[in-house]
Design a protein around this motif. Structure first.
Motif, mmCIF file in Angstrom:
data_model
loop_
_atom_site.group_PDB
_atom_site.id
_atom_site.type_symbol
_atom_site.label_atom_id
_atom_site.label_comp_id
_atom_site.label_asym_id
_atom_site.label_seq_id
_atom_site.Cartn_x
_atom_site.Cartn_y
_atom_site.Cartn_z
ATOM 1 N N GLU A 139 0.860 -1.167 0.000
ATOM 2 C CA GLU A 139 0.000 0.000 0.000
ATOM 3 C C GLU A 139 0.905 1.229 0.000
ATOM 4 N N VAL A 140 0.818 2.031 -1.045
ATOM 5 C CA VAL A 140 1.724 3.170 -1.193
ATOM 6 C C VAL A 140 1.558 4.136 -0.025
ATOM 7 N N MET A 141 2.675 4.443 0.630
ATOM 8 C CA MET A 141 2.717 5.323 1.808
ATOM 9 C C MET A 141 1.794 4.815 2.922
ATOM 10 N N GLY A 142 1.568 3.504 2.966
ATOM 11 C CA GLY A 142 0.611 2.964 3.916
ATOM 12 C C GLY A 142 1.182 2.582 5.257
ATOM 13 N N GLY A 143 2.499 2.523 5.408
ATOM 14 C CA GLY A 143 3.098 2.106 6.675
ATOM 15 C C GLY A 143 4.398 2.826 6.930
ATOM 16 N N ARG A 144 5.011 2.499 8.064
ATOM 17 C CA ARG A 144 6.300 3.107 8.418
ATOM 18 C C ARG A 144 7.428 2.286 7.827
#
Length: 205
Positions: free
Chosen positions: A60-65
């Motif tokens: 998920e694009v930019m979905g997590g650290r």
């Protein structure tokens, strides 16, 4: 609205609906809660260029650290911004690039971190994109090199200049005389030593 995750040849990160051929990263530079970029534009000296699909994995694009997914029109664009091939998902390309980088820069047995250290000096000046003086005429630059004149970035292919845009390339209508080099000099020498970057289909006309 498109996310701010598309890298230009000058290394800026913009929002655009146009898709690129490659992804990559500079470490973690986003807030996953808002999917927006932080103030900093890099968190690692390893600026990578990766494939968009690898072993069926989905992110998920930019979905997590985790690392911040950035996207590039093509490899010439990534090179101009100061990135290099990833040794994990693009191992064959990375090995070819390292061999050409060694040949062009007349060094041997370099590690990825050695290349990163050189590129970091060449791509930034005071935190901003560093431009370099050309040491040869435009028509003698190797295929895949990129230059900057005014607000326009240009790809050099077969001695011709093509204007870059987020959607692709088009023929340059104006005369380019005073363009500065965007592609880091060490990468330029790798191109001169035979590395052939992945180019967007629009470059082939």
């Amino acid at each position: 609205m498109p996310l701010q995750n598309r890298v230009t040849p000058t290394g800026d990160i913009i929002a655009t609906p146009h898709r690129g051929l490659l992804t990559g990263n500079r470490g973690i530079i986003h807030d996953p809660a808002t999917k927006t970029l932080l103030t900093r534009r890099w968190a690692s000296k390893a600026w990578l260029t990766c494939v968009c699909e690898f072993r069926g994995r989905r992110r998920e694009v930019m979905g997590g650290r985790s690392w911040t997914e950035l996207f590039f029109l093509d490899e010439a664009t990534a090179f101009a911004a100061g990135h290099r091939p990833c040794f994990f998902c693009r191992r064959d390309d990375a090995i070819r690039f390292r061999a050409a980088w060694e040949a062009g820069n007349r060094v041997r047995r370099v590690l990825a971190r050695d290349i990163d250290a050189v590129l970091h000096r060449e791509r930034l000046s005071g935190g901003k994109k560093r431009l370099h003086a050309r040491t040869m005429p435009l028509e003698e630059l190797p295929d895949g090199a990129m230059v900057q004149q005014g607000t326009e970035s240009y790809l050099i292919l077969r001695g011709r200049a093509l204007v870059w845009s987020p959607a692709g390339y088009r023929k340059a209508e104006n005369t380019i005389k005073d363009a500065m080099l965007l592609t880091p000099p060490s990468t330029l020498r790798a191109l001169g030593a035979g590395y052939r970057p992945v180019l967007h289909p629009s470059a082939m006309g």
